[in-house]
Design a protein around this motif. Sequence first.
Motif, PDB file in Angstrom:
ATOM      1  N   TYR A 190       0.767  -1.203  -0.064  1.00 22.59           N
ATOM      2  CA  TYR A 190      -0.063   0.206  -0.131  1.00 22.59           C
ATOM      3  C   TYR A 190       0.700   1.275   0.025  1.00 22.59           C
ATOM      4  CZ  TYR A 190      -4.833   1.076   0.521  1.00 22.59           C
ATOM      5  OH  TYR A 190      -6.332   1.629   0.284  1.00 22.59           O
ATOM      6  N   THR A 191       0.189   2.238  -0.593  1.00 21.25           N
ATOM      7  CA  THR A 191       1.125   3.684  -0.757  1.00 21.25           C
ATOM      8  C   THR A 191       1.054   3.950   0.783  1.00 21.25           C
ATOM      9  OG1 THR A 191       1.097   5.938  -1.278  1.00 21.25           O
ATOM     10  CG2 THR A 191      -1.121   4.879  -0.959  1.00 21.25           C
ATOM     11  N   ASN A 192       2.442   4.639   0.952  1.00 24.74           N
ATOM     12  CA  ASN A 192       2.897   5.249   2.424  1.00 24.74           C
ATOM     13  C   ASN A 192       2.988   4.319   3.380  1.00 24.74           C
ATOM     14  OD1 ASN A 192       3.474   7.899   3.238  1.00 24.74           O
ATOM     15  ND2 ASN A 192       1.850   7.581   4.730  1.00 24.74           N
ATOM     16  N   ALA A 193       3.284   3.071   3.054  1.00 19.61           N
ATOM     17  CA  ALA A 193       3.632   1.982   4.015  1.00 19.61           C
ATOM     18  C   ALA A 193       5.078   2.051   4.529  1.00 19.61           C
ATOM     19  CB  ALA A 193       3.345   0.659   3.508  1.00 19.61           C
ATOM     20  N   GLY A 194       5.951   2.446   3.866  1.00 18.14           N
ATOM     21  CA  GLY A 194       7.298   2.610   4.182  1.00 18.14           C
ATOM     22  C   GLY A 194       8.123   1.649   3.043  1.00 18.14           C
ATOM     23  N   LYS A 195       7.840   1.474   2.027  1.00 19.15           N
ATOM     24  CA  LYS A 195       8.625   0.655   1.090  1.00 19.15           C
ATOM     25  C   LYS A 195      10.019   1.244   0.569  1.00 19.15           C
ATOM     26  CE  LYS A 195       5.232   0.574  -2.092  1.00 19.15           C
ATOM     27  NZ  LYS A 195       4.332   1.238  -0.986  1.00 19.15           N
ATOM     28  N   SER A 196      10.035   2.643   0.455  1.00 20.09           N
ATOM     29  CA  SER A 196      10.972   3.426   0.024  1.00 20.09           C
ATOM     30  C   SER A 196      11.905   3.563   1.332  1.00 20.09           C
ATOM     31  CB  SER A 196      10.672   4.745  -0.633  1.00 20.09           C
ATOM     32  OG  SER A 196       9.703   4.470  -1.883  1.00 20.09           O
ATOM     33  N   THR A 197      11.449   3.905   2.355  1.00 18.13           N
ATOM     34  CA  THR A 197      12.172   4.028   3.453  1.00 18.13           C
ATOM     35  C   THR A 197      12.985   2.528   3.900  1.00 18.13           C
ATOM     36  OG1 THR A 197      10.383   5.049   4.386  1.00 18.13           O
ATOM     37  CG2 THR A 197      12.085   4.539   5.957  1.00 18.13           C
ATOM     38  N   ILE A 198      12.598   1.316   3.734  1.00 19.41           N
ATOM     39  CA  ILE A 198      13.068   0.258   3.811  1.00 19.41           C
ATOM     40  C   ILE A 198      14.122  -0.003   2.606  1.00 19.41           C
ATOM     41  CG2 ILE A 198      12.757  -2.316   3.528  1.00 19.41           C
ATOM     42  CD1 ILE A 198      10.244  -2.009   5.195  1.00 19.41           C
TER      43      ILE A 198
ATOM     44  N   PHE B 143       1.344   8.186  -2.662  1.00 17.24           N
ATOM     45  CA  PHE B 143       1.980   7.932  -3.995  1.00 17.24           C
ATOM     46  C   PHE B 143       3.299   8.691  -4.330  1.00 17.24           C
ATOM     47  CE2 PHE B 143      -2.701   7.405  -4.873  1.00 17.24           C
ATOM     48  CZ  PHE B 143      -2.658   5.968  -5.020  1.00 17.24           C
ATOM     49  N   ALA B 144       4.352   8.604  -3.305  1.00 20.86           N
ATOM     50  CA  ALA B 144       5.627   9.170  -3.348  1.00 20.86           C
ATOM     51  C   ALA B 144       6.170   8.493  -4.560  1.00 20.86           C
ATOM     52  CB  ALA B 144       6.277   9.290  -1.898  1.00 20.86           C
ATOM     53  N   THR B 145       6.231   7.175  -4.733  1.00 26.23           N
ATOM     54  CA  THR B 145       6.837   6.687  -5.615  1.00 26.23           C
ATOM     55  C   THR B 145       6.217   6.423  -6.759  1.00 26.23           C
ATOM     56  OG1 THR B 145       8.220   5.526  -3.811  1.00 26.23           O
ATOM     57  CG2 THR B 145       8.541   4.716  -6.222  1.00 26.23           C
ATOM     58  N   LEU B 146       6.402   6.607  -7.887  1.00 25.16           N
ATOM     59  CA  LEU B 146       5.861   6.118  -9.224  1.00 25.16           C
ATOM     60  C   LEU B 146       6.745   5.523 -10.097  1.00 25.16           C
ATOM     61  CD1 LEU B 146       3.211   8.948 -10.468  1.00 25.16           C
ATOM     62  CD2 LEU B 146       2.872   7.005  -8.654  1.00 25.16           C
TER      63      LEU B 146
ATOM     64  N   ALA C 214       6.327  -0.680  13.400  1.00 25.59           N
ATOM     65  CA  ALA C 214       5.934  -1.178  14.766  1.00 25.59           C
ATOM     66  C   ALA C 214       6.371  -0.165  15.925  1.00 25.59           C
ATOM     67  CB  ALA C 214       6.531  -2.552  15.134  1.00 25.59           C
ATOM     68  N   ASP C 215       7.178   0.635  15.648  1.00 29.02           N
ATOM     69  CA  ASP C 215       7.534   1.768  16.592  1.00 29.02           C
ATOM     70  C   ASP C 215       6.454   2.544  16.849  1.00 29.02           C
ATOM     71  OD1 ASP C 215       8.333   2.486  13.818  1.00 29.02           O
ATOM     72  OD2 ASP C 215       8.599   4.571  14.728  1.00 29.02           O
ATOM     73  N   LEU C 216       5.309   2.752  16.012  1.00 27.02           N
ATOM     74  CA  LEU C 216       4.371   3.243  16.272  1.00 27.02           C
ATOM     75  C   LEU C 216       3.105   2.703  17.313  1.00 27.02           C
ATOM     76  CD1 LEU C 216       3.849   5.464  12.912  1.00 27.02           C
ATOM     77  CD2 LEU C 216       5.065   5.978  15.205  1.00 27.02           C
TER      78      LEU C 216
ATOM     79  N   SER D  34      10.479  -2.484  12.444  1.00 24.71           N
ATOM     80  CA  SER D  34      10.283  -0.863  12.242  1.00 24.71           C
ATOM     81  C   SER D  34      11.549  -0.396  11.032  1.00 24.71           C
ATOM     82  CB  SER D  34      10.283  -0.025  13.486  1.00 24.71           C
ATOM     83  OG  SER D  34      10.889   1.255  13.157  1.00 24.71           O
ATOM     84  N   ALA D  35      11.256   0.261  10.037  1.00 21.55           N
ATOM     85  CA  ALA D  35      12.500   0.509   9.158  1.00 21.55           C
ATOM     86  C   ALA D  35      13.280   1.768   9.616  1.00 21.55           C
ATOM     87  CB  ALA D  35      11.597   1.393   8.107  1.00 21.55           C
ATOM     88  N   THR D  36      13.138   2.300  11.094  1.00 27.38           N
ATOM     89  CA  THR D  36      13.876   3.116  11.666  1.00 27.38           C
ATOM     90  C   THR D  36      14.950   2.379  12.630  1.00 27.38           C
ATOM     91  OG1 THR D  36      12.043   3.120  13.401  1.00 27.38           O
ATOM     92  CG2 THR D  36      12.248   4.956  11.675  1.00 27.38           C
TER      93      THR D  36
HETATM   94  N1  LIG Z   1       7.432   5.803  12.549  1.00 25.38           N
HETATM   95  C1  LIG Z   1       7.879   5.165  11.422  1.00 25.38           C
HETATM   96  N2  LIG Z   1       7.602   5.951  10.309  1.00 25.38           N
HETATM   97  C2  LIG Z   1       7.882   5.177   9.078  1.00 25.38           C
HETATM   98  C3  LIG Z   1       8.491   3.840   9.053  1.00 25.38           C
HETATM   99  N3  LIG Z   1       8.802   3.419   7.717  1.00 25.38           N
HETATM  100  C4  LIG Z   1       8.374   4.574   7.030  1.00 25.38           C
HETATM  101  N4  LIG Z   1       8.152   5.561   7.842  1.00 25.38           N
HETATM  102  C5  LIG Z   1       7.406   6.958   7.315  1.00 25.38           C
HETATM  103  O1  LIG Z   1       6.350   6.719   6.399  1.00 25.38           O
HETATM  104  C6  LIG Z   1       6.275   7.710   5.556  1.00 25.38           C
HETATM  105  C7  LIG Z   1       6.080   6.819   3.875  1.00 25.38           C
HETATM  106  O2  LIG Z   1       7.284   6.265   3.930  1.00 25.38           O
HETATM  107  P1  LIG Z   1       7.680   5.946   2.338  1.00 25.38           P
HETATM  108  O3  LIG Z   1       8.990   5.316   2.450  1.00 25.38           O
HETATM  109  O4  LIG Z   1       7.876   7.100   1.312  1.00 25.38           O
HETATM  110  O5  LIG Z   1       6.565   4.884   1.891  1.00 25.38           O
HETATM  111  P2  LIG Z   1       6.130   4.130   0.600  1.00 25.38           P
HETATM  112  O6  LIG Z   1       5.461   2.715   1.007  1.00 25.38           O
HETATM  113  O7  LIG Z   1       7.358   4.018  -0.208  1.00 25.38           O
HETATM  114  O8  LIG Z   1       5.075   5.079  -0.080  1.00 25.38           O
HETATM  115  P3  LIG Z   1       4.724   5.310  -1.719  1.00 25.38           P
HETATM  116  O9  LIG Z   1       5.893   5.456  -2.340  1.00 25.38           O
HETATM  117  O10 LIG Z   1       3.763   6.534  -1.573  1.00 25.38           O
HETATM  118  O11 LIG Z   1       3.913   3.912  -2.040  1.00 25.38           O
HETATM  119  C8  LIG Z   1       7.431   8.266   5.629  1.00 25.38           C
HETATM  120  O12 LIG Z   1       7.131   9.812   6.336  1.00 25.38           O
HETATM  121  C9  LIG Z   1       8.536   7.571   6.376  1.00 25.38           C
HETATM  122  O13 LIG Z   1       9.495   8.314   7.046  1.00 25.38           O
HETATM  123  C10 LIG Z   1       8.814   3.378  10.347  1.00 25.38           C
HETATM  124  O14 LIG Z   1       9.270   1.986  10.358  1.00 25.38           O
HETATM  125  N5  LIG Z   1       8.296   3.890  11.472  1.00 25.38           N
END
Ligand SMILES: Nc1nc2c(ncn2[C@@H]2O[C@H](COP(=O)(O)OP(=O)(O)OP(=O)(O)O)[C@@H](O)[C@H]2O)c(=O)[nH]1
Length: 423
Positions: free
Chosen positions: A209-217, A239-242, A329-331, A347-349
């Motif tokens: 799903y969008t905003n789940a943290g894929k790009s952060t990981i 939809f940060a990543t397209l 999970a940190d949240l 948690s990606a952090t």
């Molecule tokens: N607290 C917390 N925030 C996170 C974690 N992983 C990602 N985030 C935050 O969640 C938001 C979305 O993260 P992205 O990595 O851009 O999510 P995405 O899945 O790539 O989203 P799309 O590109 O829109 O599909 C950002 O503000 C991140 O900093 C986590 O494990 N813990």
Amino acid sequence: MNEEKTLTPVITIGLNIKDQHFDYSMAELNNLAVANNMQVVESLVQKTDHKDAATYFGKGKVAELAAALADDGVETVVVNDELSPSQIRNLEKQTSSKIIDRTGLILEIFANRARTHEAKLQVQLAKLQYQLPRLHTSASQRLDQQTGAGGGGFTSRGAGESQYELNRRTIQDKISHIKHELKQIQKSDQTQRKQRETNQIPTIALVGYTNAGKSTIMNQLLTRFGDENKQVMVKNMLFATLDTNVRRLVFPDNKKLLASDTVGFVSKLPHQLVSAFRSTLAEAANADLLVQVVDFSDADRQLMMDTTEQTLKEIGVPEIPMITIMNKADLTDSRYPFREGNNLIMSATDDQSIDALVELIKETVFKNYVTQDLLIPFKDGQVVSELNEQATVLNTEYLDDGTKLTVEMPADDLKRFNQYVLE
Ligand SMILES: Nc1nc2c(ncn2[C@@H]2O[C@H](COP(=O)(O)OP(=O)(O)OP(=O)(O)O)[C@@H](O)[C@H]2O)c(=O)[nH]1
Ligand SMILES: [Mg+2]
């Protein structure tokens, strides 16, 4: 982000026909509106057992909407479903407002986010395909502006049949032109993919799903095991990543992986977009492992997982092994990293979480790897370099009759080195 944005005030409205997930989809619609620089002033709902063929909502609700628009001084309405072209026209007439349906809204967000040439073309294609059946004599010019299809070409010289035909043909021409251009781009993508396949490097795809943290990981993996300068964009927005970004990871034991970060999903993702983005998502379809990333802190995560699985099916992703990552999970109050079979709460952090994730990925992707002693005669020195390059070399010994290597590699690959196997 501190940049000042002018927000368009809107009223959102949805029709609830015994939909148990209605509240969730309405809340998501409001988030989508915010993602499109809108401010939701009011949200209306009609509970009913049928759609009105002409105006989608019933007469009373349309009157209520018109009154709310007047009261709030709002001129734009966002509807929670995809409407037929005539329903949009009728509603616009009866409420004197601009009606944007859910599909139109998502298309606008994608259009604003697209950065690369390929993503822009794909969005444009989806928009034109959405627009084509919505072309209507006098409304055609206005609709073009409304959905913002790129490029000019439309003149406002009167309406009428011939103008309609002209617009229709122009759109059809554009569609085939874009399809052709995309095919060219995709041909070279395929070549690259073939190249990678022959290089035998396993691929994982981050999906979800969008905003789940894929790009952060992805970025955490790059910081630890890849080229830190090749970070991908992370943003707290839908939809940060397209674009699909493929990056190479090399672990300390010399095992290599290609990881791809892809566009996120959302419920009721317009079919025009799914088909336009099929090639971008082909990266996922060709992966050896799907890493589904879920926002564990979201109460609606099960729905999000269902949507992800449905969308993957729609794209035609075959049965690829999948692991599920409960991220953020940190949240929550949950303990992490915590592994349960092929699922990981993390948690990606958190560094330990990334370690656990890598462990899980490696176990799955490299499970066909075997360890073998090989003796390579000195005359075949190039084989030693080849193995050092491609395999995990656990040990090297120089014997009288050649180099003894203890290697770890896929059982299938090892067949090529059968002649060197030490019993
Ligand atoms: N607290 C917390 N925030 C996170 C974690 N992983 C990602 N985030 C935050 O969640 C938001 C979305 O993260 P992205 O990595 O851009 O999510 P995405 O899945 O790539 O989203 P799309 O590109 O829109 O599909 C950002 O503000 C991140 O900093 C986590 O494990 N813990
Ligand atoms: Mg992303």
